[in-house]
Design an enzyme around this catalytic site. Structure first.
Site, PDB file in Angstrom:
ATOM      1  N   LEU A 151       0.827  -1.209   0.000  1.00 42.43           N
ATOM      2  CA  LEU A 151       0.000   0.000   0.000  1.00 42.43           C
ATOM      3  C   LEU A 151       0.861   1.258   0.000  1.00 42.43           C
ATOM      4  O   LEU A 151       1.990   1.259   0.479  1.00 42.43           O
ATOM      5  CB  LEU A 151      -0.971  -0.003   1.182  1.00 42.43           C
ATOM      6  N   CYS A 258      10.032   4.791   2.197  1.00 41.39           N
ATOM      7  CA  CYS A 258      10.178   3.434   1.651  1.00 41.39           C
ATOM      8  C   CYS A 258      11.094   3.276   0.443  1.00 41.39           C
ATOM      9  O   CYS A 258      11.979   2.427   0.461  1.00 41.39           O
ATOM     10  CB  CYS A 258       8.805   2.890   1.296  1.00 41.39           C
TER      11      CYS A 258
HETATM   12  C1  UGA Z   1       5.851   3.080  -1.725  1.00 41.12           C
HETATM   13  C2  UGA Z   1       5.331   2.017  -2.709  1.00 41.12           C
HETATM   14  O1  UGA Z   1       4.708   2.654  -3.814  1.00 41.12           O
HETATM   15  C3  UGA Z   1       4.317   1.085  -2.037  1.00 41.12           C
HETATM   16  O2  UGA Z   1       3.920   0.069  -2.938  1.00 41.12           O
HETATM   17  C4  UGA Z   1       4.970   0.463  -0.796  1.00 41.12           C
HETATM   18  O3  UGA Z   1       4.051  -0.345  -0.097  1.00 41.12           O
HETATM   19  C5  UGA Z   1       5.454   1.556   0.127  1.00 41.12           C
HETATM   20  O4  UGA Z   1       6.386   2.401  -0.587  1.00 41.12           O
HETATM   21  C6  UGA Z   1       6.146   0.903   1.298  1.00 41.12           C
HETATM   22  O5  UGA Z   1       7.135   0.197   1.088  1.00 41.12           O
HETATM   23  O6  UGA Z   1       5.617   0.982   2.431  1.00 41.12           O
HETATM   24  P1  UGA Z   1       4.874   5.379  -0.750  1.00 41.12           P
HETATM   25  O7  UGA Z   1       6.251   5.608  -0.207  1.00 41.12           O
HETATM   26  O8  UGA Z   1       3.705   5.558   0.156  1.00 41.12           O
HETATM   27  O9  UGA Z   1       4.739   3.879  -1.340  1.00 41.12           O
HETATM   28  O10 UGA Z   1       4.682   6.405  -1.935  1.00 41.12           O
HETATM   29  P2  UGA Z   1       4.631   6.376  -3.529  1.00 41.12           P
HETATM   30  O11 UGA Z   1       3.270   6.799  -3.943  1.00 41.12           O
HETATM   31  O12 UGA Z   1       5.167   5.152  -4.121  1.00 41.12           O
HETATM   32  O13 UGA Z   1       5.604   7.602  -3.840  1.00 41.12           O
HETATM   33  C7  UGA Z   1       6.959   7.590  -3.419  1.00 41.12           C
HETATM   34  C8  UGA Z   1       7.645   8.847  -3.889  1.00 41.12           C
HETATM   35  O14 UGA Z   1       7.838   8.818  -5.293  1.00 41.12           O
HETATM   36  C9  UGA Z   1       6.887  10.139  -3.615  1.00 41.12           C
HETATM   37  O15 UGA Z   1       7.805  11.123  -3.188  1.00 41.12           O
HETATM   38  C10 UGA Z   1       6.293  10.505  -4.958  1.00 41.12           C
HETATM   39  O16 UGA Z   1       6.059  11.866  -5.094  1.00 41.12           O
HETATM   40  C11 UGA Z   1       7.384  10.018  -5.892  1.00 41.12           C
HETATM   41  N1  UGA Z   1       6.915   9.693  -7.258  1.00 41.12           N
HETATM   42  C12 UGA Z   1       5.997   8.720  -7.460  1.00 41.12           C
HETATM   43  C13 UGA Z   1       7.448  10.381  -8.326  1.00 41.12           C
HETATM   44  O17 UGA Z   1       8.309  11.279  -8.172  1.00 41.12           O
HETATM   45  N2  UGA Z   1       7.034  10.064  -9.603  1.00 41.12           N
HETATM   46  C14 UGA Z   1       6.117   9.099  -9.835  1.00 41.12           C
HETATM   47  O18 UGA Z   1       5.781   8.857 -11.016  1.00 41.12           O
HETATM   48  C15 UGA Z   1       5.588   8.406  -8.727  1.00 41.12           C
END
Ligand code: UGA
Length: 441
Positions: A151, A258
């Site tokens: 998630l 994460c």
């Molecule tokens: C991430 C994973 O997506 C989850 O599947 C996992 O369960 C979680 O880590 C974990 O290990 O607990 P999360 O850290 O909540 O989830 O956030 P994401 O939505 O994946 O975004 C992570 C970062 O990447 C954010 O800073 C977001 O802004 C950035 N991001 C995301 C981008 O810069 N570009 C994108 O296209 C997507």
């Protein structure tokens, strides 16, 4: 099923609330007494859309309760879910102190056969070690299951209920059947595998997402230098179904608790075994450089940052969360301040008092107040409400209308029409104009 969930963070609280919603008898335990007191008073320790309602409903229905007493929480339970944090240690490996303290308490407090489901992200081999430890010198059986959680913060409830897949690592056919029954409400592919593979799937997934983001940010930097609209490029590349659209949003890079932590964890585990992991090191390096890049752009366009007023829109590491862990905003603001800049921030959810003490900023109640008299504005979180901003009003209120969209939230055309300077390489010849606006102040 009588279930004890250990850890009231994102994964623990969401798992507890949803299992309670599926009418299991759930107790969620956390050693942080303040957190439990708040939960008992109806106050959630995190901002997560939809979670408050789910917790309230299931507490009222008496399927969900909270306690800080581990022994009491473990009494008579049929399944324990471990969802404690495994933050990065200095050496890049996850810090498993809390994790093992919790596991050790099971042997002291459980007196019956029980399933131990590990949802914390732990190094490959940990489930096996836990099983060996727990089943030593006891007459009953601890059946260890590795069930990594995928998630995302901000969409945690939705993601738990609608995962792309469920991964369960377990070594016994009977436990596998019980897991099938437990997760029967989830309509998704279910991957049953061994412990090591389940643990690796979690690391492989997070490091691949990190890789994709660093990849698209490298392409974004190339577009900026060579010409090309990264939004069009990313959209078209992602239309190839072999690549996919997800995690191709360019910008300031990934933050949160994460992606970097797990990529680092994979590097550390690989290095112990002499595996070449340079690719993941580059992923992290590119990600850090994205933050530096924004400060460099500001310095170049404004001449220097001493006494310059910089407005920051968005502090959270991404939208729909109040989490500041490894948020790009923290690194960027610290660097601006170090170079003498004066920072005013606005975030719809994060209180600037949660910033580390050494970071001194002023706070605005709204984006317009943050930008009033500023020499530049930098968007660092893709909050949807920013899209409704009256950009012309914002531009007029600024001392020098420099706009750095660290999330590619706005269409370039819209920003240019509002009269902003976008400090990208092709607009190099505009920089002296900006600097003369500042010196004429
Ligand atoms: C991430 C994973 O997506 C989850 O599947 C996992 O369960 C979680 O880590 C974990 O290990 O607990 P999360 O850290 O909540 O989830 O956030 P994401 O939505 O994946 O975004 C992570 C970062 O990447 C954010 O800073 C977001 O802004 C950035 N991001 C995301 C981008 O810069 N570009 C994108 O296209 C997507």
């Amino acid at each position: 099923m009588k279930i004890c969930v250990v850890g009231a963070g994102y994964v623990g609280l969401v798992s507890a609330a949803i299992l309670a919603d599926w009418q299991h008898d759930v107790v969620c335990v956390d050693h942080n007494e303040q957190k439990i007191e708040d939960l008992l008073a109806g106050k959630l320790p995190i901002f997560e859309p939809g979670l408050q309602e789910l917790v309230e409903l299931n507490r009222r229905r008496q399927y969900l309760r909270f306690t800080a007493e581990m022994a009491e929480a473990l009494r008579g339970c049929e399944m324990i879910i471990v969802a404690v944090g495994t933050p990065p240690a200095e050496n890049g490996h996850p810090n498993l102190e809390d994790f093992w303290a919790v596991v050790k308490s099971f042997r002291e407090n459980v007196g019956n056969n029980v399933i131990v489901m590990i949802k914390s992200t732990v190094p490959v081999g940990t489930s096996e070690a836990v099983s060996l430890y727990l089943n030593e010198k006891v007459s009953y059986k601890f059946s260890v299951v590795s069930a990594p959680e995928f998630l995302r913060q901000g969409t945690a409830v939705h993601d738990f209920l609608h995962p792309d897949r469920l991964v369960v690592g377990c070594m016994s056919p009977e436990i596998r059947e019980q897991m099938k029954e437990l997760f029967q409400p989830l309509d998704c592919p279910k991957v049953f595998t061994d412990w090591h593979s389940a643990e690796m799937i979690k690391y492989a997934s997070n490091s691949f997402l990190a890789l994709k983001i660093s990849y698209i940010n490298t392409i974004a930097n190339l577009c900026e230098a060579l010409g090309g609209n990264i939004q069009d490029v990313a959209a078209a590349v992602g239309l190839d179904h072999r690549i996919g659209q997800a995690y191709l949003k360019p910008g300031v890079g990934f933050g949160g608790s994460c992606l970097a932590k797990d990529t680092q964890g994979l590097i550390a585990q690989g290095e112990v075994h002499g595996v070449n992991v340079w690719m993941f090191k580059d992923v992290l390096e590119v990600n850090y450089e994205q933050r530096v890049h924004i400060v460099q752009r500001l310095t170049e366009v404004l001449g220097n940052l001493k006494g310059r007023k910089i407005a920051i829109l968005g502090l959270a590491f991404k939208a729909n969360t109040d989490d500041l862990r490894d948020a790009p905003s923290v690194t960027i603001i610290a660097q601006i301040i170090k170079l003498g800049g004066l920072v005013k921030v606005y975030d719809p959810v994060v209180d600037s008092s949660s910033l580390p003490n050494i970071i001194s900023v002023s706070t605005a109640d709204n984006p317009y107040a943050a930008c009033q008299g500023a020499d530049a504005v930098v968007v660092l979180t893709e909050w949807e409400e920013f899209l409704d901003l009256d950009l012309k009003r914002l531009q007029k209120s600024m001392n020098a209308p420099v706009f750095i969209d660290g999330r590619y939230l706005f269409e370039r055309k819209r920003l240019l029409e509002a009269g902003f300077f976008l400090p990208e390489r092709p607009s190099f010849n505009e920089w002296p104009v900006v600097q003369s606006m500042i010196s004429a102040r």
